[in-house]
Write an enzyme that holds these catalytic residues in place. Structure first.
Site, mmCIF file in Angstrom:
data_model
loop_
_atom_site.group_PDB
_atom_site.id
_atom_site.type_symbol
_atom_site.label_atom_id
_atom_site.label_comp_id
_atom_site.label_asym_id
_atom_site.label_seq_id
_atom_site.Cartn_x
_atom_site.Cartn_y
_atom_site.Cartn_z
ATOM 1 N N GLU A 310 -24.051 -8.723 33.860
ATOM 2 C CA GLU A 310 -23.141 -8.325 34.976
ATOM 3 C C GLU A 310 -23.435 -8.867 36.498
ATOM 4 O O GLU A 310 -23.540 -8.278 37.431
ATOM 5 C CB GLU A 310 -23.870 -6.709 35.171
ATOM 6 C CG GLU A 310 -23.575 -5.907 33.790
ATOM 7 C CD GLU A 310 -24.242 -4.661 33.811
ATOM 8 O OE1 GLU A 310 -24.520 -4.169 34.747
ATOM 9 O OE2 GLU A 310 -24.171 -4.041 32.682
ATOM 10 N N GLU A 401 -21.538 -3.918 26.565
ATOM 11 C CA GLU A 401 -22.202 -2.495 26.824
ATOM 12 C C GLU A 401 -20.756 -1.699 27.171
ATOM 13 O O GLU A 401 -20.291 -1.736 28.285
ATOM 14 C CB GLU A 401 -22.855 -2.603 28.245
ATOM 15 C CG GLU A 401 -24.455 -3.212 27.926
ATOM 16 C CD GLU A 401 -25.048 -3.183 29.294
ATOM 17 O OE1 GLU A 401 -24.930 -2.422 30.071
ATOM 18 O OE2 GLU A 401 -25.870 -4.006 29.616
#
Ligand SMILES: *[C@@H]1O[C@H](CO)[C@@H](O)[C@H](O)[C@H]1NC(C)=O
Ligand SMILES: *[C@@H]1O[C@H](CO)[C@@H](O)[C@H](O)[C@H]1NC(C)=O
Ligand SMILES: *[C@@H]1O[C@H](CO)[C@@H](O)[C@H](O)[C@H]1NC(C)=O
Ligand SMILES: *[C@@H]1O[C@H](CO)[C@@H](O)[C@H](O)[C@H]1NC(C)=O
Length: 466
Positions: A310, A401
């Site tokens: 991320e 995710e």
């Protein structure tokens, strides 16, 4: 002004339609208003005032047949990076990134599977604070076969890693692997859904020096080895607590030390000079986790390895100074783990979508994204298509995710060929709001979704699904 009439004529007459534009100011507006002061819009205005959760624009569009369309948004983003939600026919939907811009900009919003007849496309507030000019729809071209590479970037990759990437390539576009973060949550799936995920997601977080020295410990490596013995596939992320500079205050405790706002550790200055003490600390951290990754290698466990995740979000210190230092650290990690430590069991999974963050094809085996949209079981096709573009369809794509699981029929209809999904731990899987148990049962019993029992033999090519 071109509207839904033009679309239905084009489709009805069988013409391979070019893009058709629907003006936001002509759609049904709820809690938003038409503006004209920011020049350069198309039509007679644009829609602004997305400031309440329920604010929306609803477009009504027709199609003569059930067909997949490419959807684009024309927007302006003077208030910074935002997200919007695009919802088709009051169900599913996709989160669409609207990067900051002061120009009217066209962005892909993925695809929509229109029913024959009338459909609605709703733009919902999400983060709000953006201006919407119009949407465009054009029939989606049927995608050709994927062009992905299934040989690891690491020329010395061991047979385990080679077998894993080859297996992922063999099911890509045909199936999706089920995955679950955290052993306790995976056990919850087994007990409550009645099937065991194919992938266990684990974390090197508590093997990091800045946490170990404060009393943290982990057994995730042992759990990974045990799950691999059952024939499962392992993915590791690394919530890498900064090696120094943790605030450790009431508001920012040491255990949140991977967050940008919990440390003044500066990746850019640390990497600027290899003789810097902070550079050395980073190398020590890498060496520490190499010890753990070697245990997996010795046990014959290949790992889908997702460090620096991320990054583009900037909420972790490794993304806080923009793409350049982050890409530099990714390459250092790659070189150090493969060359210095001889780790040849790793499949390198990149986890940002933006082009300027991409470290390059020579440093990436898989591309992936993390997406959370509560209660939305849509295919996340906008993000999938952005990842397809990011690596020109040369890398397999994963949903590393997620919160709410994608509905298998939608994945197939939208050609959103995510190779696996991995639901985050705790309430995301078992709380009932992101995913109901009944929904999970339908997902886990779908032929499209592979579970632990169905992938047995993937390593030696004897799995039934290859
Ligand atoms: C769209 O479809 C609806 C219902 O199928 C119909 O009532 C309407 O007239 C159509 N509109 C156009 C512009 O074709
Ligand atoms: C190392 O990082 C710490 C924490 O951010 C900082 O206080 C220190 O000045 C840095 N050291 C060097 C040599 O840059
Ligand atoms: C993708 O293809 C374009 C055009 O052929 C090229 O400019 C770009 O570098 C490629 N990107 C990657 C990641 O290979
Ligand atoms: C392949 O792997 C499966 C699962 O581990 C095992 O049961 C089977 O005996 C293996 N077959 C061969 C030919 O090695």
């Amino acid at each position: 002004m071109i509207g839904s009439l033009a679309l239905s004529l084009l489709v009805a007459s069988g013409v391979v339609a070019q893009s058709v534009t629907y003006q936001a100011e002509s759609a049904t507006l709820s809690g938003v208003t038409v503006g004209t002061s920011v020049s350069g819009f198309t039509g007679t205005g644009y829609v602004e005032g997305f400031d309440e959760a329920a604010d929306s624009i609803t477009f009504t569009v027709n199609s003569s047949t059930s067909q997949l369309y490419d959807l684009k948004l024309i927007y302006n983003g003077p208030y910074g990076d935002k997200y919007t939600n695009v919802v088709l026919n009051n169900a599913g939907g996709s989160q669409v990134s609207l990067p900051a811009t002061t120009a009217w900009t066209t962005v892909s919003a993925g695809q929509v599977l229109l029913n024959a007849g009338s459909n609605t496309i709703q733009i919902q507030n999400n983060w709000g604070w953006y201006l919407i000019d119009a949407i465009t729809l054009s029939p989606a071209a049927k995608r050709g076969p994927h062009k992905v590479t299934t040989a690891p970037i690491n020329k010395k990759a061991n047979p385990d890693a080679k077998a894993l990437l080859k297996y992922l390539g063999s099911i890509y576009g045909k199936h999706i692997l089920s995955g679950q973060q955290d052993q306790a949550s995976l056990d919850w799936v087994t007990q409550n859904v009645g099937k065991t995920p194919a992938i266990l997601g684990v974390d090197l977080m508590d093997y990091t020096e800045s946490r170990k020295s404060r009393g943290a410990s982990s057994t995730d490596v042992d759990k990974a080895i045990a799950f691999a013995k059952q024939g499962g596939i392992i993915t590791f992320c690394w919530h890498w607590g900064a090696p120094t500079g943790l605030y450790d205050t009431e508001d920012h405790r040491w255990w949140s030390g991977f967050y940008t706002d919990a440390t003044d550790f500066n990746i850019e200055t640390a990497l600027a000079d290899t003789t810097n003490a902070n550079y050395t600390l980073l190398m020590n951290d890498i060496d520490t986790i190499a010890v753990e990754l070697k245990k997996l290698q010795a046990a014959g466990v290949p790992v889908i390895w997702r460090p620096l995740h991320e990054a583009e979000g900037a909420w972790f210190w490794w993304g806080a100074k923009g793409p350049e230092p982050c890409k530099k650290l990714w390459k250092i990690l790659y070189e150090r783990l493969t060359k210095k430590h001889g780790l040849n069991n790793l499949i390198w999974e990149w986890n940002s979508v933006k082009t300027d963050w991409y470290p390059g094809s020579d440093y990436v085996d898989l591309v992936s994204a993390d997406t959370y949209s509560q209660g939305d079981h849509g295919p996340i096709s906008a993000t999938y298509n952005n990842l397809l573009t990011l690596a020109n369809d040369t890398k397999i794509i994963a949903a590393a995710e997620i919160g709410s699981v994608m509905e298998p029929a939608q994945l197939q209809a939208y050609q959103a060929d995510w190779v696996y999904f991995c639901v985050w731990s705790g309430d995301f899987i078992s709380g009932g709001t992101w995913n109901s148990v009944d929904f999970l049962k339908s997902v886990y019993s779908s032929d499209y979704v592979l579970t632990l029992d169905e992938i047995q033999g993937w390593k030696n090519g004897t799995s039934k699904t290859v």
